[in-house]
Motif scaffolding. Sequence first.
Motif, short mmCIF file in Angstrom:
data_model
loop_
_atom_site.label_atom_id
_atom_site.label_comp_id
_atom_site.label_asym_id
_atom_site.label_seq_id
_atom_site.Cartn_x
_atom_site.Cartn_y
_atom_site.Cartn_z
N VAL A 2 0.85 -1.19 0.00
CA VAL A 2 0.00 0.00 0.00
C VAL A 2 0.89 1.25 0.00
CG1 VAL A 2 -1.76 1.27 1.30
CG2 VAL A 2 -1.84 -1.24 1.21
N GLN A 3 1.96 1.19 0.78
CA GLN A 3 2.92 2.29 0.87
C GLN A 3 4.29 1.69 1.11
OE1 GLN A 3 2.40 4.80 4.28
NE2 GLN A 3 3.88 6.30 3.61
N THR A 4 5.29 2.21 0.42
CA THR A 4 6.64 1.67 0.60
C THR A 4 7.67 2.79 0.66
OG1 THR A 4 8.23 0.03 -0.18
CG2 THR A 4 7.10 1.29 -1.86
N ILE A 5 8.64 2.62 1.54
CA ILE A 5 9.75 3.56 1.67
C ILE A 5 11.02 2.70 1.65
CG2 ILE A 5 10.87 5.30 3.14
CD1 ILE A 5 7.78 5.25 4.41
N ILE A 6 11.87 2.96 0.67
CA ILE A 6 13.08 2.15 0.52
C ILE A 6 14.29 3.01 0.81
CG2 ILE A 6 14.50 0.89 -1.13
CD1 ILE A 6 11.84 -0.01 -2.42
N ASN A 7 15.18 2.44 1.62
CA ASN A 7 16.43 3.10 1.96
C ASN A 7 17.57 2.16 1.59
OD1 ASN A 7 18.48 4.64 3.02
ND2 ASN A 7 17.77 4.54 5.13
N VAL A 8 18.31 2.50 0.53
CA VAL A 8 19.46 1.71 0.12
C VAL A 8 20.64 2.19 0.94
CG1 VAL A 8 20.98 1.08 -1.79
CG2 VAL A 8 18.53 1.40 -2.20
N LEU A 9 21.17 1.31 1.78
CA LEU A 9 22.24 1.71 2.70
C LEU A 9 23.61 1.67 2.01
CD1 LEU A 9 20.95 -0.23 5.83
CD2 LEU A 9 20.59 2.18 5.25
N ASP A 10 23.86 0.62 1.25
CA ASP A 10 25.10 0.50 0.49
C ASP A 10 24.89 -0.59 -0.56
OD1 ASP A 10 25.62 -2.06 1.74
OD2 ASP A 10 26.55 -1.03 3.42
N GLY A 11 25.95 -1.04 -1.17
CA GLY A 11 25.83 -2.03 -2.23
C GLY A 11 25.36 -3.40 -1.77
N ASN A 12 25.40 -3.63 -0.47
CA ASN A 12 25.03 -4.94 0.06
C ASN A 12 23.90 -4.92 1.09
OD1 ASN A 12 26.92 -6.55 -1.39
ND2 ASN A 12 28.52 -5.79 -0.06
N SER A 13 23.28 -3.78 1.31
CA SER A 13 22.21 -3.76 2.31
C SER A 13 21.19 -2.66 2.02
CB SER A 13 22.78 -3.60 3.72
OG SER A 13 23.56 -2.43 3.82
#
Length: 166
Positions: free
Chosen positions: A105-116
Amino acid sequence: MTRKNRIRAAVVTATALVTAGTVTVGVSMAGAESAPKKPSKKEIAALFDGWNKSLRTGDPKKVADRYAKDAVLLPTVSNKVRTDRAGIVDYFHHFLENKPRGKKVQTIINVLDGNSAIDTGVYQFTLTDPKTDEKRVVKARYTYEYEKRGGVWKIVNHHSSAMPEG
């Protein structure tokens, strides 16, 4: 200093400069290789789609394959914390009996680095009672923490809790 000694000194200096430059380039290249490219938010969002498809197989082991060996699952419709593969398989064995169909329904994505990366938000599941065939919708908050291990994205932490205000 004789001409022969000056030439010898120039050759030694030039060799040292070339060697230093080669080592610097080698170290820079090695550093570039060790830092993997960050995935896109779209790539991380697609991990949920893969997980959701694994639910449709009806096979709890296929769902559990998406989790790391040391993953923690705080499931939506169980009070038990699952901290190993057997516990995760057990949870999904029972959950899959309801033929869940998930939808974000709602999404917030946080890419921390190349592996997480972390994907958090709200999703809902349409569940079908196996005895009555009656459908119900459960809306929940979720958090997936992903790590790339051995080149494969795995869920290392999955928290899901039903919305407090139905």
